[in-house]
Design an enzyme around this catalytic site. Structure first.
Site, PDB file in Angstrom:
ATOM      1  N   HIS A  19     -22.964  -9.995  -7.176  1.00  0.00           N
ATOM      2  CA  HIS A  19     -22.490 -11.354  -7.453  1.00  0.00           C
ATOM      3  C   HIS A  19     -21.956 -11.960  -6.156  1.00  0.00           C
ATOM      4  CE1 HIS A  19     -21.124 -14.673  -9.845  1.00  0.00           C
ATOM      5  NE2 HIS A  19     -19.961 -14.619  -9.213  1.00  0.00           N
TER       6      HIS A  19
ATOM      7  N   GLU B  97     -24.104  -9.132   0.876  1.00  0.00           N
ATOM      8  CA  GLU B  97     -24.813  -8.566  -0.289  1.00  0.00           C
ATOM      9  C   GLU B  97     -25.802  -7.508   0.177  1.00  0.00           C
ATOM     10  OE1 GLU B  97     -26.522 -11.534  -2.947  1.00  0.00           O
ATOM     11  OE2 GLU B  97     -24.993 -12.968  -2.409  1.00  0.00           O
TER      12      GLU B  97
ATOM     13  N   ARG C 204     -31.067 -13.361 -16.220  1.00  0.00           N
ATOM     14  CA  ARG C 204     -30.992 -13.260 -17.668  1.00  0.00           C
ATOM     15  C   ARG C 204     -29.689 -12.545 -18.002  1.00  0.00           C
ATOM     16  NH1 ARG C 204     -34.850 -14.179 -21.134  1.00  0.00           N
ATOM     17  NH2 ARG C 204     -33.767 -12.872 -22.627  1.00  0.00           N
TER      18      ARG C 204
HETATM   19  C1  GRF Z   1     -27.974 -13.623  -4.739  1.00  0.00           C
HETATM   20  O1  GRF Z   1     -27.137 -14.574  -4.167  1.00  0.00           O
HETATM   21  C2  GRF Z   1     -27.211 -12.811  -5.753  1.00  0.00           C
HETATM   22  O2  GRF Z   1     -25.885 -12.651  -5.434  1.00  0.00           O
HETATM   23  C3  GRF Z   1     -27.333 -13.652  -6.982  1.00  0.00           C
HETATM   24  O3  GRF Z   1     -28.623 -14.191  -6.928  1.00  0.00           O
HETATM   25  C4  GRF Z   1     -29.067 -14.256  -5.582  1.00  0.00           C
HETATM   26  C5  GRF Z   1     -30.353 -13.499  -5.524  1.00  0.00           C
HETATM   27  O4  GRF Z   1     -30.999 -13.590  -4.281  1.00  0.00           O
HETATM   28  N1  GRF Z   1     -27.055 -12.841  -8.155  1.00  0.00           N
HETATM   29  P1  GRF Z   1     -32.253 -12.685  -3.960  1.00  0.00           P
HETATM   30  O5  GRF Z   1     -33.298 -12.955  -5.038  1.00  0.00           O
HETATM   31  O6  GRF Z   1     -31.817 -11.259  -3.953  1.00  0.00           O
HETATM   32  O7  GRF Z   1     -32.724 -13.163  -2.613  1.00  0.00           O
END
Ligand code: GRF
Length: 207
Positions: A115, A180, A97
């Site tokens: 991101h 991430e 969102r």
């Molecule tokens: C990730 O790739 C993040 O970078 C993006 O959405 C995805 C979320 O994955 N904003 P998860 O739900 O944390 O597995």
């Protein structure tokens, strides 16, 4: 302890990385008080329950993508779990969102997002696909504070990964996702230890 609220919409792998880091005491000074999902029945909710973290579903079916009234409910839920604009931290972890300006202002520099690209390249949706199509040789992930403009706030941490000739969107996304999961707990740890200093667009790390 910094009270943390995590907002999710889907799978929840970043949420899991954060909760694992709290469990393992890598994040020592933060405490995840609530996980809020705008979608019922998503994997992130199972992960929250597995970690015995309170979760709340605020179903946004039929709600506009940017809606201050909906965000007010989210903020009230955060506050009722102790995640206040004064001392809380909000982590967006796959939260699909757009936050209203009122929300962003209220929790100024207290909302983080992850991101799957090296911002300011490839903001918005399908970042990995667009990076691959563009032919970049290095891709990566960014943890940033949330500003009113999407994917444009001060950058906290970035990690890069190589793009291989035989990559598909899936293989590249998977490699970026590992970054991430490494970066998000680190950014939260730095924040909760008071080691992030923001000067304009720049976020400095105190050692
Ligand atoms: C990730 O790739 C993040 O970078 C993006 O959405 C995805 C979320 O994955 N904003 P998860 O739900 O944390 O597995």
């Amino acid at each position: 302890m910094v009270p943390i609220g995590v907002l999710v919409s889907g799978r929840g792998s970043n949420l899991e990385a954060i909760l694992d880091a709290v469990d393992k005491k890598y994040i020592l000074k933060g405490d995840v008080r609530v996980v809020i999902s705008n979608k019922p029945g998503v994997g992130a909710l199972d992960i929250a329950r597995k970690h015995h973290v309170q979760c709340v579903v605020l179903d946004d079916k039929g709600v506009r993508k940017l809606d201050a009234e909906y965000d007010r409910k989210t903020m009230a839920t955060l506050e009722s779990h102790g995640v206040t604009p004064k001392d809380g931290l909000i982590a967006l972890a796959g939260y699909f969102r757009i936050l209203s300006p009122q929300f962003v202002e209220k929790y100024h520099n207290r909302i983080m997002n992850v991101h799957p690209a090296l911002l300011p390249s490839f903001p918005g949706l399908d970042a990995q696909k667009r990076a691959l199509e563009h032919g970049v040789k290095i891709a990566g992930a960014t943890i940033h504070f949330v500003a009113k403009e999407v994917d444009a706030g001060p950058i906290i941490l970035q990690g890069h990964v190589p793009v291989r000739d035989d990559d598909t969107v899936d293989t590249l996304s998977e490699r970026i996702l590992r970054e991430e999961h490494r970066l998000y707990p680190e950014a939260i740890r730095l924040f909760t230890e008071g080691r992030l200093r923001i000067e304009g667009r720049r976020v400095m790390l105190a050692v």
